[in-house]
Scaffold this motif. Structure first.
Motif, PDB file in Angstrom:
ATOM      1  N   GLU A 234       1.051  -1.165  -0.018  1.00  0.00           N
ATOM      2  CA  GLU A 234      -0.008   0.113   0.061  1.00  0.00           C
ATOM      3  C   GLU A 234       0.715   1.191  -0.036  1.00  0.00           C
ATOM      4  O   GLU A 234       0.509   2.298  -0.479  1.00  0.00           O
ATOM      5  N   GLU A 238       0.661   4.187  -2.922  1.00  0.00           N
ATOM      6  CA  GLU A 238       0.651   5.771  -2.551  1.00  0.00           C
ATOM      7  C   GLU A 238       1.508   6.551  -3.265  1.00  0.00           C
ATOM      8  O   GLU A 238       1.332   7.567  -3.736  1.00  0.00           O
ATOM      9  N   ARG A 241       0.854   6.692  -6.895  1.00  0.00           N
ATOM     10  CA  ARG A 241      -0.118   7.585  -7.108  1.00  0.00           C
ATOM     11  C   ARG A 241       0.260   9.186  -7.137  1.00  0.00           C
ATOM     12  O   ARG A 241      -0.356  10.046  -7.615  1.00  0.00           O
ATOM     13  N   SER A 242       1.196   9.428  -6.311  1.00  0.00           N
ATOM     14  CA  SER A 242       1.339  10.566  -5.801  1.00  0.00           C
ATOM     15  C   SER A 242       2.156  11.230  -6.952  1.00  0.00           C
ATOM     16  O   SER A 242       2.822  10.808  -7.677  1.00  0.00           O
TER      17      SER A 242
END
Ligand code: DGT
Ligand code: MG
Length: 242
Positions: A234, A238, A241-242
């Motif tokens: 996860e 993240e 995605r950032s």
């Protein structure tokens, strides 16, 4: 003296004197010769401290750091410097010339070797544009070259040294994406057989790494290839995605 450059962290914990919580907590991993190990994680995660522990800028309170099975605290600073080249997060240039800066780790390197290292580090063009080329003066701290040029000279300096282990601390994030890509395309040949450890901010810099370590709050919270981490980590998802 180390011969292969296999780095092993075994349950390493380190905290700065007086601090309540350790900045590296029970870290274990192996970085193999001929392979690229990438480290990614948010600011303050402990990436730079992890690299500094290999160079014995400080010693862990618990656990061990070994190179080819020998505890790094049994090696002399000279042996460590011969085996490991660090490209620091804030590269430093010495007063002298471009050539003296590149030969810092290996004074007997030929001009051809310096140019080859510059080619790989994507620094060849700007050095050729200097009036004196390799003999162009550099002021102490490198204030007369740009930050990006400083970064490339620092990468070239590490390549000239031909160590067993390369540590790149965030060395590619200041480069534009195209230069980053060209540099990484040239790097495997130039560092063949060596242990390569790359701290990165951009995921695109490390997608092809043999192993990626995800760090958060001083802990290694994920490890695997890009595809594996995309599936099951996860924190990595993240970051992507950032
Ligand atoms: P970055 O470079 O901003 O992406 O962050 P990292 O992951 O390289 O973080 P790092 O290893 O520089 O710092 C980890 C933690 O250790 C962070 O909470 C700041 C702290 N720290 C780093 N250097 C020192 C130091 O010299 N003294 C003390 N007391 N703390 C330090
Ligand atoms: Mg750092």
């Amino acid at each position: 003296t180390p011969a292969a450059g296999r780095i092993e962290f075994d349950n390493v914990t380190f905290g700065f004197p007086g601090a309540e919580t350790p900045v590296i907590n029970s870290a274990s991993f192996v970085a193999e010769p001929g392979k690229t190990t990438a480290i990614i994680g948010s600011t303050g995660a402990g990436k730079t401290v992890l690299l500094n522990l290999m160079l014995r800028l400080y010693d862990p309170q618990q656990g061990s750091v070994t190179i080819d099975g020998a505890p790094v605290d049994k090696l002399t600073r000279a042996q460590l410097a011969e085996s490991i080249s660090l490209v620091p997060q804030r590269p430093y240039l010495f007063g002298g010339t471009i050539a003296t800066n590149l030969r810092f780790g290996r004074t007997d390197a030929s001009d051809d070797e310096l140019w080859e290292a510059l080619r790989v580090a994507q620094g060849e063009d700007f050095v050729r544009e200097k009036e004196l080329g390799l003999d162009e003066p550099v002021s102490q701290g490198g204030t007369n070259v740009s930050g990006g040029q400083r970064q490339r000279l620092s990468i070239a300096r590490a390549l000239v040294a031909k160590p067993l282990v390369y540590l790149f601390d965030d060395s590619f994030s200041a480069l534009d994406v195209a230069t980053d890509a060209r540099l990484r395309a040239a790097l495997p040949d130039a560092t063949e057989g060596a242990t390569t450890i790359i701290v990165a901010q951009r995921v695109s810099t490390i997608t092809e790494a043999d192993q990626i370590l995800v760090m958060e709050g001083g802990e290694i919270v994920g490890r695997g290839t890009h595809d594996e981490l995309l599936t099951d980590n996860e924190v990595y998802q993240e970051i992507v995605r950032s």
